[in-house]
Design a protein around this motif. Structure first.
Motif, PDB file in Angstrom:
ATOM      1  N   THR A  27     -17.147   3.156   3.156  1.00  0.00           N
ATOM      2  CA  THR A  27     -16.309   4.155   2.485  1.00  0.00           C
ATOM      3  C   THR A  27     -16.708   5.576   2.864  1.00  0.00           C
ATOM      4  O   THR A  27     -15.927   6.506   2.669  1.00  0.00           O
ATOM      5  N   GLU A  28     -17.902   5.731   3.398  1.00  0.00           N
ATOM      6  CA  GLU A  28     -18.316   7.055   3.873  1.00  0.00           C
ATOM      7  C   GLU A  28     -17.664   7.388   5.206  1.00  0.00           C
ATOM      8  O   GLU A  28     -17.285   8.540   5.448  1.00  0.00           O
ATOM      9  N   HIS A  29     -17.473   6.395   6.045  1.00  0.00           N
ATOM     10  CA  HIS A  29     -17.060   6.653   7.425  1.00  0.00           C
ATOM     11  C   HIS A  29     -15.608   6.299   7.736  1.00  0.00           C
ATOM     12  O   HIS A  29     -15.138   6.614   8.830  1.00  0.00           O
ATOM     13  N   PHE A  30     -14.914   5.637   6.819  1.00  0.00           N
ATOM     14  CA  PHE A  30     -13.525   5.271   7.098  1.00  0.00           C
ATOM     15  C   PHE A  30     -12.598   5.715   5.979  1.00  0.00           C
ATOM     16  O   PHE A  30     -12.960   5.668   4.799  1.00  0.00           O
ATOM     17  N   ASP A  31     -11.383   6.111   6.369  1.00  0.00           N
ATOM     18  CA  ASP A  31     -10.287   6.188   5.414  1.00  0.00           C
ATOM     19  C   ASP A  31      -9.837   4.750   5.160  1.00  0.00           C
ATOM     20  O   ASP A  31      -9.446   4.045   6.103  1.00  0.00           O
ATOM     21  N   LEU A  32      -9.897   4.309   3.915  1.00  0.00           N
ATOM     22  CA  LEU A  32      -9.438   2.963   3.589  1.00  0.00           C
ATOM     23  C   LEU A  32      -7.921   2.989   3.452  1.00  0.00           C
ATOM     24  O   LEU A  32      -7.374   3.777   2.670  1.00  0.00           O
ATOM     25  N   VAL A  33      -7.248   2.130   4.184  1.00  0.00           N
ATOM     26  CA  VAL A  33      -5.785   2.120   4.190  1.00  0.00           C
ATOM     27  C   VAL A  33      -5.302   0.725   3.817  1.00  0.00           C
ATOM     28  O   VAL A  33      -5.672  -0.263   4.454  1.00  0.00           O
ATOM     29  N   GLY A  34      -4.502   0.660   2.784  1.00  0.00           N
ATOM     30  CA  GLY A  34      -3.890  -0.591   2.367  1.00  0.00           C
ATOM     31  C   GLY A  34      -2.386  -0.511   2.498  1.00  0.00           C
ATOM     32  O   GLY A  34      -1.773   0.494   2.120  1.00  0.00           O
ATOM     33  N   LEU A  35      -1.802  -1.558   3.030  1.00  0.00           N
ATOM     34  CA  LEU A  35      -0.355  -1.651   3.206  1.00  0.00           C
ATOM     35  C   LEU A  35       0.160  -2.826   2.394  1.00  0.00           C
ATOM     36  O   LEU A  35      -0.369  -3.932   2.492  1.00  0.00           O
ATOM     37  N   ASP A  36       1.171  -2.599   1.561  1.00  0.00           N
ATOM     38  CA  ASP A  36       1.896  -3.724   0.974  1.00  0.00           C
ATOM     39  C   ASP A  36       2.817  -4.257   2.052  1.00  0.00           C
ATOM     40  O   ASP A  36       3.796  -3.592   2.421  1.00  0.00           O
ATOM     41  N   PRO A  37       2.527  -5.447   2.612  1.00  0.00           N
ATOM     42  CA  PRO A  37       3.358  -5.949   3.705  1.00  0.00           C
ATOM     43  C   PRO A  37       4.820  -6.099   3.298  1.00  0.00           C
ATOM     44  O   PRO A  37       5.172  -6.073   2.117  1.00  0.00           O
ATOM     45  N   ARG A  38       5.673  -6.270   4.277  1.00  0.00           N
ATOM     46  CA  ARG A  38       7.101  -6.423   4.009  1.00  0.00           C
ATOM     47  C   ARG A  38       7.323  -7.534   2.983  1.00  0.00           C
ATOM     48  O   ARG A  38       6.735  -8.613   3.044  1.00  0.00           O
ATOM     49  N   GLY A  39       8.147  -7.210   1.979  1.00  0.00           N
ATOM     50  CA  GLY A  39       8.449  -8.149   0.910  1.00  0.00           C
ATOM     51  C   GLY A  39       7.477  -8.139  -0.238  1.00  0.00           C
ATOM     52  O   GLY A  39       7.713  -8.806  -1.255  1.00  0.00           O
ATOM     53  N   VAL A  40       6.373  -7.385  -0.135  1.00  0.00           N
ATOM     54  CA  VAL A  40       5.271  -7.475  -1.097  1.00  0.00           C
ATOM     55  C   VAL A  40       5.185  -6.228  -1.971  1.00  0.00           C
ATOM     56  O   VAL A  40       5.353  -5.110  -1.493  1.00  0.00           O
ATOM     57  N   GLY A  41       4.885  -6.426  -3.248  1.00  0.00           N
ATOM     58  CA  GLY A  41       4.488  -5.332  -4.138  1.00  0.00           C
ATOM     59  C   GLY A  41       5.509  -4.225  -4.249  1.00  0.00           C
ATOM     60  O   GLY A  41       6.683  -4.437  -4.568  1.00  0.00           O
ATOM     61  N   LYS A  42       5.070  -3.002  -3.915  1.00  0.00           N
ATOM     62  CA  LYS A  42       5.940  -1.835  -4.026  1.00  0.00           C
ATOM     63  C   LYS A  42       6.697  -1.525  -2.743  1.00  0.00           C
ATOM     64  O   LYS A  42       7.366  -0.500  -2.651  1.00  0.00           O
ATOM     65  N   SER A  43       6.592  -2.387  -1.737  1.00  0.00           N
ATOM     66  CA  SER A  43       7.429  -2.204  -0.556  1.00  0.00           C
ATOM     67  C   SER A  43       8.871  -2.544  -0.915  1.00  0.00           C
ATOM     68  O   SER A  43       9.140  -3.317  -1.837  1.00  0.00           O
ATOM     69  N   GLU A  44       9.801  -1.942  -0.178  1.00  0.00           N
ATOM     70  CA  GLU A  44      11.220  -2.122  -0.473  1.00  0.00           C
ATOM     71  C   GLU A  44      11.966  -2.522   0.804  1.00  0.00           C
ATOM     72  O   GLU A  44      11.796  -1.854   1.832  1.00  0.00           O
TER      73      GLU A  44
END
Length: 520
Positions: free
Chosen positions: A138-155
């Motif tokens: 967490t010190e050295h990376f931007d943590l990036v999460g993607l809700d894949p297509r069809g998932v969660g808050k993706s539209e």
């Protein structure tokens, strides 16, 4: 077990690191060519900019809201992708993305997929930022999460039934590992309903892993990363392997935790996974036998038979539990939900004891916690997305093959066997609007793939250690063997040995020597 969010629909892929983290909380060298030359017709997608904002509107439940608020530096936005990469000028999807900036000087993005399929990358990134708040990653990376297509808050998101219907247990999406018996009309009704509520048949046809991997490459470019650094857990190891197959020249580093064997087809993999749950059940029974009071008795060799006497009556007579009655499948689902982590074993044991008292509250709550249903009765779309993605990835089985697979599941996992004759194990995807696109085996013979790392726990109950070994061999990966029980470990932040190996690899690209192991 068979209802919205109450039981893993594909136990070989259901959970991943972020789910295990939540259970722990709730339950106790070549440069890629420019995008415009490599991606004809996709320039508008590869060259877009994400408009980052607060994540206040990106939670679907109060559990997600609390975690997103705790990850105070998180920012969210949307990534535009074609719904069908064969028709990039047609309908589009907007995928939800979260970025948690590095605490120090950033090396770039670490893109995370927590598994499922159907798990929220947003939730995974936020939870990882909290669980590893003092670690090097967490010190050295931007943590990036993607809700894949069809998932969660993706539209558009896959949606097959309402929260109220989920609480009533009104809809099922699989037969395997359950007592459900379907007709052809039942499976047609499932697809029709999912299509109507999700935005059309083309949405259901566009959620496969191969398209999701292409989305990740768009995300990589939009984030400004020349090469992808990826952490995939459980099903996320499949997604990562398919990305590596499609875009090997764009991989910087890839850590695959809780690996799926890319050579195993649907039936073989599910049998292996359920066999793992039987082993975990027996381990739990041995633990129970050491307690003063154990509903399974003090002879572990008789635990399965004792469990049958307690749970099989639910097939005919469900017990009252929280929002509904607990039936046989839901009871089995609650037990399986708790078998993913040793920390939940006491709750499973308490739930089995409660059945003897005429209530099913604890086992139903285990299902709820596993699915991240919140106290207000709001559900994520995990189960629906898992079902839809699997329909585009998995082998389609005839009813005869489905009945045989269900019998094999009960053979290798006898604690689940209801002791009744069953038919009608039809494939819920038999009326799906498109054929599966993944293919088996996948991710084989990849040329010029950089160093990758597979992490595998010897006592993993759902993605067996043998699958991790096989994936490492297939990709030419280094292998970190973790001695112990559990499913995925890297994002938990609880094991200094694993933390160090993961950080050395992802940050410095140093793979561990052959034969390296850690202990839980």
């Amino acid at each position: 077990m068979t209802r919205h969010g109450r039981h893993p629909r594909d136990p070989a892929k259901k959970t991943a690191g972020f789910f295990v983290l939540c259970i722990a909380i709730l339950l106790a060298a070549c440069t890629s060519a420019p995008a415009r030359t490599r991606h004809a017709g996709l320039d508008e997608f590869y060259e877009q900019a994400i408009s980052w904002q607060t994540c206040d509107d990106y939670a679907t439940t109060s559990i997600e809201s609390a975690v997103y608020s705790a990850a105070s530096t998180a920012e969210c936005g949307r990534l535009l992708v074609p719904l069908n990469y064969q028709d990039p000028s047609g309908r589009t999807a907007q995928l939800a993305v979260m970025r948690v900036p590095a605490r120090g000087e950033s090396l770039g993005s670490l893109v995370i997929n927590p598994g499922g399929p159907g798990g929220s990358g947003l939730f995974a990134a936020a939870a990882m930022s909290l669980g590893l708040s003092e670690e090097r990653l967490t010190e050295h990376f931007d943590l990036v999460g993607l809700d894949p297509r069809g998932v969660g808050k993706s539209e558009p998101a896959v949606d097959c039934f309402t929260d109220a219907e989920a609480d009533r247990g009104g809809y099922v999406l699989t037969t395997q590992g359950t007592t459900v018996q379907w007709t052809q009309q039942d499976t047609k009704a499932i697809v029709d309903r999912c299509a109507e509520r999700s935005g059309g048949l083309d949405v259901l046809a566009g959620v496969g892993t191969r398209d999701a991997a292409r989305d990740i490459d768009v995300l990589r470019a939009v984030l400004g990363d020349e090469k992808l650094t990826f952490l995939g857990q459980s099903y996320g190891t499949r997604l990562g392997a398919v990305y590596a197959e499609q875009f090997p020249q764009n991989v910087r580093a890839m850590l695959l935790d809780g690996a799926i064997d890319p050579h195993q087809g649907t039936a073989e993999r599910r049998i292996a996974a359920f066999a793992g749950f039987q082993r975990a059940f027996e381990q739990m029974a041995e633990f129970c036998a050491t307690q003063t009071v154990c509903p399974l008795g003090h002879d572990p060799d008789r635990a399965t038979a004792t469990f049958h006497r307690i749970v099989r009556p639910l097939y005919e007579t469900p017990l009252p539990a929280l929002t509904t009655d607990l039936d046989y499948d839901e009871a089995i689902g609650g037990v399986i939900s708790g078998l993913y982590t040793e920390a939940a074993w006491p709750r499973v044991i308490a739930g089995i004891a409660q059945l003897q008292q005429g209530r099913g509250d604890e086992l139903l709550q285990l299902n709820y916690d596993f699915a991240l249903r919140d106290a207000e009765g709001r559900w994520t779309n995990f189960t629906e997305a898992l079902f839809a993605i699997n329909c585009m990835d998995e082998d389609r089985l005839s009813e005869t093959a489905g009945n045989r697979l269900r019998a094999d599941v009960f053979r290798v996992a006898p604690f689940m066997d209801p002791g009744v004759a069953l038919t009608g194990a039809r494939d819920g995807c038999e009326h799906w609007p498109a054929e599966p696109t993944l293919g088996y085996p996948y991710a084989t013979d990849i040329a010029d793939l950089p160093k990758t790392l597979v992490v595998s726990i010897t006592g993993d109950p759902t993605t067996p250690h043998a699958g991790g070994v096989r994936l490492a061999e297939t990709l030419g990966s280094a292998l970190l063997t973790v001695e112990g029980e559990g499913h995925t470990i890297v994002t938990a932040g609880t094991n200094p040995c694993v933390n160090a190996v993961a950080a050395d690899y992802l940050i410095d690209l140093e793979v561990p020597p052959a034969g390296t192991s850690c202990e839980l």
